[in-house]
Write a protein that holds these residues in place. Sequence first.
Motif, short mmCIF file in Angstrom:
data_model
loop_
_atom_site.label_atom_id
_atom_site.label_comp_id
_atom_site.label_asym_id
_atom_site.label_seq_id
_atom_site.Cartn_x
_atom_site.Cartn_y
_atom_site.Cartn_z
N LYS A 1 6.26 -0.98 -8.34
CA LYS A 1 7.35 -0.84 -9.28
C LYS A 1 7.95 0.37 -9.34
CE LYS A 1 6.27 -5.08 -11.55
NZ LYS A 1 5.89 -5.84 -12.65
N GLN A 2 6.89 1.58 -9.56
CA GLN A 2 7.48 2.71 -9.99
C GLN A 2 8.27 3.20 -8.81
OE1 GLN A 2 3.69 4.67 -10.77
NE2 GLN A 2 4.15 4.53 -13.01
N TRP A 3 8.07 3.08 -7.54
CA TRP A 3 8.86 3.57 -6.31
C TRP A 3 10.28 2.79 -6.26
CZ3 TRP A 3 9.11 7.50 -3.34
CH2 TRP A 3 7.98 8.36 -3.04
N ASP B 1 0.70 -1.16 -0.04
CA ASP B 1 0.06 0.05 0.05
C ASP B 1 0.91 1.29 0.13
OD1 ASP B 1 -2.44 -1.41 0.06
OD2 ASP B 1 -2.11 -1.74 2.38
N ILE B 2 0.78 2.08 -1.12
CA ILE B 2 1.76 3.34 -0.95
C ILE B 2 0.91 4.28 -0.24
CG2 ILE B 2 2.68 4.93 -2.78
CD1 ILE B 2 3.81 2.15 -3.06
N ASP B 3 1.60 4.99 0.63
CA ASP B 3 1.38 6.07 1.39
C ASP B 3 2.42 7.35 0.75
OD1 ASP B 3 0.92 8.17 3.12
OD2 ASP B 3 0.63 6.79 4.77
N SER C 1 10.03 9.33 4.82
CA SER C 1 11.10 8.21 5.02
C SER C 1 12.03 7.91 3.96
CB SER C 1 10.32 6.82 5.30
OG SER C 1 9.73 6.44 4.34
N SER C 2 12.21 8.64 2.91
CA SER C 2 13.09 8.29 1.81
C SER C 2 13.59 9.65 1.36
CB SER C 2 12.07 7.75 0.65
OG SER C 2 12.71 7.68 -0.58
N THR C 3 14.69 9.31 0.37
CA THR C 3 15.37 10.60 -0.12
C THR C 3 14.76 10.84 -1.41
OG1 THR C 3 17.07 9.01 -1.35
CG2 THR C 3 17.71 9.97 0.82
N THR C 4 13.85 10.04 -1.75
CA THR C 4 12.98 10.38 -2.92
C THR C 4 11.72 11.16 -2.69
OG1 THR C 4 13.44 8.27 -4.06
CG2 THR C 4 11.54 9.29 -4.81
#
Length: 150
Positions: free
Chosen positions: A29-31, A4-6, A13-16
């Motif tokens: 897959k995109q993440w 589940d993408i939040d 929580s990410s550098t992205t």
Amino acid sequence: MIDDIDREELNRSSTTYLPWYVSQDPTPKQWAFLTAPYPEILFGGQAGPGKTSALLMAATQYVDVPGYAAMLFRRTYQDLSLPGALIDRSHEWFEGKGVKWHEQTKRWEFPSGATITFGYIDSENDKYRYQGSELQFIGVDELTQLLSLE
């Protein structure tokens, strides 16, 4: 794998980071593509996993940074402008959000001054058109088409 993408949680929580201009939440897959720790990434497969959207998302990650410049390529301008292709999708995402479209140069200019430009390489000589460009991101949609240039 993320089930589940939040987006907000992943942004924290990410550098992205995906700015609000991106109107589509990334699939797992995109993440994976967006967060891969490599300078060059190939995202392949049959139609459906969202390669074109992932490419546009990746180009958009730093549009809040002044001076940032991204360029997205296809083989021909016609390929860029097909329904659902990069330019069409970018209009769906960016119009009405304070981003200015420059039709003549096929370039979006963001409030920060950052840009995303669309280009094509239809022949061997087209590569010279982009010499000297200062770009922080280069993306190629359908790379296999460019590999067959003669």
